[in-house]
Design an enzyme around this catalytic site. Structure first.
Site, PDB file in Angstrom:
ATOM      1  CG  ASP A 165      -2.156  -0.816   1.074  1.00 25.91           C
ATOM      2  OD1 ASP A 165      -2.788  -0.719   0.017  1.00 25.91           O
ATOM      3  OD2 ASP A 165      -2.502  -1.572   1.996  1.00 25.91           O
ATOM      4  CG  LEU A 166       2.897   2.301   3.553  1.00 25.81           C
ATOM      5  CD1 LEU A 166       3.862   1.943   4.675  1.00 25.81           C
ATOM      6  CD2 LEU A 166       2.239   3.646   3.824  1.00 25.81           C
TER       7      LEU A 166
END
Length: 410
Positions: A165-166
Site C-alpha cells: 500500500d505504501l
C-alpha cells in the site's frame, strides 16, 4: 509542506492507504488535493487507531492538507457533481485519483468524455479486477511463509507493515506527475492502472527474488537473521536487545575491532581460507559460526556501554524501542526533526505531525496542515471550481446531495 506543486489540482475519491497516501504526498509538495467524500464518511473514515472521542487518527493522518467535499454518491446529482469536479477545466487540473472499480460511474471513459486530456490514476487490487488488500497480496506471493522463525513450519506470519500500500502510494504520485508532464508536452491524457499485486510482484522481481525462485526454489525462513548478510538481534548485559547489521566491509571490520574479537574471527578465516570482509554473502553463509562470537562479546556490555563503544565507528546498530519510546527521542520522533511540527487536529488532539519526508534544502518548509473536517470545503469547491451560485448550492444542500462540515446544509 512545500509549495513546489502550486497550481496543480488533483481530485481524490479513494479510501484506505494507497490512494490517500498518494494524495497526501502530492499535497505535501504543494498540490491542491480535493477529496470527494461520502456524506457521513467512507469505509475508512472511522478506522483504528482512534482518538478518545472516536475520531480516526488514521484518517486524519492520511488526509492532511487536503480539502473535503461531502457528496451523496448514491444520488444522480451527487455523481454528476463528482464528475464535474474531477473534470473541471484548467491547465493544472483534470487529474483524478481513485480506487473505485474500473467500470464504476467514475470510469476513465466517462471522465474523458467530459475532458479529453483527463488523467486518471486508478489503484486496484489485482490487474484483472479482483479485490485485494496488502495482506492478501502478501499471502498470494508467499511473504508470510518467509517471515518468522523456521520452527513455525507452514504457519504464516502476517507482516504488520502494509508495505505494498505504501509503495503503491509513492509510485502513484510519481506516475501522476510523469503523466502530467507528458500531457503538458503533448496534450494527451490517459488512465494509469496501478494494482497492488503488480507493485508487489515488480518489487520482488527488482530484488532478485523471482529469479532466485526460478533458479533454485523458495526462500526459506531465517528468523531474525538478515538474509544474505550478517545481522540479527543480540541480548545485552542489562537485559535489552540491540540489532547489529554488517552489510559493508567497514561495517564488519569496525564491529570486529570494536568488540575485540579479531583473533577469534581470524582463526575461522584461516580455517576456512576466506576473508569475511570481502563478501557479505560469506558472513551470511557462516552466520552460525559468527553469531555466537558476536553474541558473547555483546553480552558483556550494557546497552549504554555499547552505545559508547560504537560511537564514532562504522558499526551499524540500533536499540529495540517501542514506538512509545521512540516518540520524544530527540534523534527520532521529536520537534528537533524538521519534518515534524505540533498540529491541532480535527479530533481535538495536538501532537507531533509529519510533513513531507524529503527535505528540500533550497525551498522553504511549512508546517504540516491538518486534515479537513468531512465536507469542510463543500461550498468553497462548488463555488470556486464549478462556479455555482449561493442559490444553486443551497438547492443542492436542501436536496441532500451535498453536506457541510457538520453533515447538514451549511
Amino acid at each position: 509542506m512545500y509549495r513546489l506543486l502550486d497550481g496543480l489540482r488533483v481530485v481524490e475519491c479513494a479510501s484506505f492507504i494507497a490512494g490517500p497516501s498518494c494524495g497526501l504526498h502530492l499535497a505535501q509538495m504543494g498540490a491542491e488535493v480535493v477529496r470527494i467524500d461520502s456524506i457521513g464518511g467512507g469505509p475508512d473514515f472511522r478506522r483504528f487507531p482512534r482518538a478518545p472521542n472516536g475520531s480516526s487518527l488514521y484518517w486524519e493522518g492520511l488526509n492532511k492538507g487536503k480539502k473535503s467535499v461531502a457528496l451523496d454518491l448514491g444520488k444522480p446529482e451527487g455523481r454528476e457533481l463528482a464528475l464535474a469536479i474531477a473534470t473541471a477545466p484548467g491547465p493544472g487540473s483534470g487529474q483524478f485519483l481513485t480506487n473505485f472499480p474500473v467500470d464504476s460511474f467514475l470510469a476513465h471513459a466517462k471522465l474523458a468524455a467530459l475532458r479529453k486530456d483527463m488523467i486518471t490514476l486508478r489503484i486496484m487490487g489485482w490487474a484483472d479486477g479482483r479485490t485485494a488488500l496488502d495482506y492478501t497480496v502478501n499471502s498470494a506471493l508467499g511473504i508470510p511463509l518467509m517471515t518468522g522463525p523456521d520452527s513455525l513450519g507452514d504457519q504464516p506470519v502476517n507482516h504488520v507493515l502494509p508495505a505494498w500500500d505504501l509503495a503503491a502510494g509513492l509510485y502513484a504520485a510519481f506516475a501522476m506527475l510523469a503523466a502530467e508532464r507528458r500531457r503538458t508536452i503533448t496534450g494527451q491524457g490517459e488512465e494509469i492502472r496501478l494494482p497492488l499485486g503488480d507493485i508487489a510482484m515488480a518489487s520482488l522481481g527488482h530484488l532478485g527474488q523471482i529469479a532466485e525462485v526460478s533458479l533454485g526454489g523458495d526462500r526459506k525462513r531465517y528468523g531474525n537473521d538478515l538474509y544474505g548478510a550478517f545481522g540479527r538481534d543480540f541480548p545485552t548485559a542489562d537485559g535489552r536487545r540491540v540489532v547489529i547489521i554488517a552489510l559493508t566491509r567497514r561495517h564488519w571490520l569496525d564491529l570486529v575491532k570494536t568488540l575485540g574479537i579479531s583473533d577469534r574471527i581470524s582463526e575461522i578465516e584461516r580455517e576456512l581460507q576466506l576473508d569475511f570482509g570481502s563478501d557479505e554473502g560469506l558472513r551470511f553463509e557462516h552466520r552460525h559460526r559468527l553469531n555466537p562470537i558476536v553474541a558473547e562479546a555483546v553480552a558483556h556490555h550494557g546497552a549504554a556501554e555499547l552505545a559508547s563503544l560504537f560511537e564514532g565507528t562504522g558499526v551499524c546498530w540500533g536499540d529495540y524501542n517501542t514506538l512509545g519510546e521512540a516518540v520524544g527521542d530527540r534523534q527520532l520522533i521529536s520537534a528537533a526533526n524538521p519534518i515534524f511540527s505540533m498540529v491541532e487536529h480535527v479530533s481535538g488532539a495536538i501532537y507531533l505531525t509529519p510533513g513531507a519526508a524529503a527535505t528540500l534544502t533550497g525551498s522553504e518548509r511549512h508546517d504540516a496542515v491538518r486534515a479537513p473536517r468531512l465536507g469542510e470545503n463543500t461550498d468553497e469547491v462548488l463555488a470556486e471550481i464549478l462556479g455555482l451560485s449561493d442559490g444553486q448550492i443551497g438547492v443542492l444542500h436542501d436536496a441532500g446531495a451535498v453536506a457541510g462540515p457538520d453533515g447538514t446544509p451549511a
